[in-house]
Enzyme design. Structure first.
Site, mmCIF file in Angstrom:
data_model
loop_
_atom_site.group_PDB
_atom_site.id
_atom_site.type_symbol
_atom_site.label_atom_id
_atom_site.label_comp_id
_atom_site.label_asym_id
_atom_site.label_seq_id
_atom_site.Cartn_x
_atom_site.Cartn_y
_atom_site.Cartn_z
ATOM 1 N N LYS A 8 0.851 -1.220 0.000
ATOM 2 C CA LYS A 8 0.000 0.000 0.000
ATOM 3 C C LYS A 8 0.872 1.249 0.000
ATOM 4 O O LYS A 8 1.774 1.356 -0.818
ATOM 5 C CB LYS A 8 -0.955 -0.051 1.203
ATOM 6 C CG LYS A 8 -1.788 -1.334 1.231
ATOM 7 C CD LYS A 8 -2.908 -1.296 2.225
ATOM 8 C CE LYS A 8 -3.653 -2.620 2.204
ATOM 9 N NZ LYS A 8 -4.816 -2.639 3.050
ATOM 10 N N HIS A 93 -9.237 -3.887 -5.631
ATOM 11 C CA HIS A 93 -9.072 -3.851 -4.173
ATOM 12 C C HIS A 93 -10.162 -2.967 -3.567
ATOM 13 O O HIS A 93 -10.556 -1.966 -4.173
ATOM 14 C CB HIS A 93 -7.678 -3.318 -3.824
ATOM 15 C CG HIS A 93 -7.344 -3.500 -2.375
ATOM 16 N ND1 HIS A 93 -7.840 -2.657 -1.403
ATOM 17 C CD2 HIS A 93 -6.617 -4.445 -1.739
ATOM 18 C CE1 HIS A 93 -7.406 -3.090 -0.215
ATOM 19 N NE2 HIS A 93 -6.665 -4.177 -0.398
ATOM 20 N N GLU A 95 -10.054 -0.818 -1.410
ATOM 21 C CA GLU A 95 -9.663 0.588 -1.233
ATOM 22 C C GLU A 95 -9.775 1.358 -2.546
ATOM 23 O O GLU A 95 -9.895 2.579 -2.540
ATOM 24 C CB GLU A 95 -8.245 0.651 -0.619
ATOM 25 C CG GLU A 95 -8.290 0.268 0.852
ATOM 26 C CD GLU A 95 -7.020 -0.369 1.415
ATOM 27 O OE1 GLU A 95 -5.965 -0.287 0.762
ATOM 28 O OE2 GLU A 95 -7.107 -0.956 2.516
ATOM 29 N N GLU A 163 -11.468 -10.966 0.072
ATOM 30 C CA GLU A 163 -11.083 -10.017 1.120
ATOM 31 C C GLU A 163 -12.327 -9.325 1.679
ATOM 32 O O GLU A 163 -12.790 -8.323 1.113
ATOM 33 C CB GLU A 163 -10.160 -8.936 0.536
ATOM 34 C CG GLU A 163 -8.849 -9.446 0.028
ATOM 35 C CD GLU A 163 -7.760 -8.381 0.149
ATOM 36 O OE1 GLU A 163 -6.765 -8.644 0.813
ATOM 37 O OE2 GLU A 163 -7.952 -7.278 -0.383
ATOM 38 N N GLY A 169 -7.513 -4.271 7.477
ATOM 39 C CA GLY A 169 -6.918 -3.214 8.292
ATOM 40 C C GLY A 169 -7.632 -2.966 9.611
ATOM 41 O O GLY A 169 -7.410 -1.956 10.267
HETATM 42 P P1 PGA Z 1 -4.467 -5.887 5.861
HETATM 43 O O1 PGA Z 1 -4.723 -5.585 4.304
HETATM 44 O O2 PGA Z 1 -3.659 -7.156 5.931
HETATM 45 O O3 PGA Z 1 -3.695 -4.677 6.370
HETATM 46 O O4 PGA Z 1 -5.805 -6.021 6.485
HETATM 47 C C1 PGA Z 1 -5.071 -6.617 3.441
HETATM 48 C C2 PGA Z 1 -5.324 -6.060 2.055
HETATM 49 O O5 PGA Z 1 -5.808 -4.928 1.957
HETATM 50 O O6 PGA Z 1 -5.027 -6.704 1.051
#
Ligand code: PGA
Length: 251
Positions: A8, A93, A95, A163, A169
């Site tokens: 990230k 993703h 995000e 996910e 996160g």
């Molecule tokens: P994380 O992120 O392990 O910090 O929860 C996983 C991801 O966004 O792929």
């Protein structure tokens, strides 16, 4: 097992990128698991090996442009990623979805990536769990819209990352039984989209607050093929512990 570290924006200096990559290279050389690292775009060029290395970690991009031909200031085309030796691209993703990326846009990006012979790591996952199991339809819809837009013969060239958004996160991880159930469900949905036993062969990763201790429980009998790791991949000690834990499972 495939483990991809999604750095990230956590890795924001050359020194840190090189140090983390050196850790990943050392871990990859031991074998047992296949590794990938997904740095911010500028560090892809920095880390790209000048000669092919046996068992080097895969170079993974965190996103890609929806087009390689039109004027798109600030975007990175799939062809440029190919040119750098990128082997996988994370697409869809949560995000990115949170910034307005729809399944239709994601499908187009997947097409661009496949056209370059790169493996898309397609992310799907529900935003929240509910008692009526509406979350299953959310995941089903994502898979159907995206796979449905890809030529049948290319569908098996994709890695799928499950996910759940509520676990990314947040420090919340899914239970092994919920994960096992979800993987079965996803394979059932994929069986509607892939011929023969294609659905059984799709590599499904799990992502969402994974660390060394959750790897042990989540990889045990759940049917997953690896992990997409955020926070725990951006630190040498936690990534080493995680990869060692995963390697032991296969020892
Ligand atoms: P994380 O992120 O392990 O910090 O929860 C996983 C991801 O966004 O792929």
């Amino acid at each position: 097992m495939l483990i991809i570290g999604n750095w990230k924006v956590y890795v924001d200096s050359r020194t840190k990128a090189k140090a983390l990559y050196a850790t990943a290279k050392r871990l990859a050389a031991k074998g047992g698991v296949t590794l990938g690292v997904a740095p911010a775009f500028p560090y892809l060029a920095l880390l790209a090996p000048t000669r092919p290395l046996k068992r080097a970690p895969h170079l993974v991009a965190q996103d890609v442009s929806i087009t390689d031909t039109q004027a798109e200031t600030g975007e990175v085309p799939a062809r440029a990623l190919k040119d750098l030796g990128v082997s996988h691209v994370i697409v869809g993703h949560s995000e990115r979805r949170a910034r307005g990326e729809s399944d239709v846009i994601i499908a187009e990006k997947v097409r661009r990536v496949l056209a370059q012979g790169i493996t898309p790591v397609l992310c799907v996952g529900e935003t929240a769990r509910d008692e009526d199991a509406q979350y299953l339809s959310q995941v089903r819809m994502q898979i159907h819209t995206i796979y449905g837009a890809i030529e049948v013969k290319q569908r098996s060239a994709m890695v799928l990352a499950y996910e759940p958004v509520w676990a990314i996160g947040t420090g919340k991880t899914i239970t092994p039984s919920d994960l096992a159930e979800m993987i079965l469900y996803i394979r059932k949905v994929l069986a509607e989209l892939l011929p023969d036993d294609g659905a059984q062969r799709v590599v499904i990763l799990y992502g969402g607050s994974v660390d060394a201790s959750s790897v042990r429980v989540l990889a045990d009998d759940t049917g997953i093929g690896g992990f997409l790791v955020g926070r725990a991949s951006a630190d040498s000690a936690s990534f080493t512990a995680l990869v060692n834990a995963a390697s032991k499972l296969h020892a």
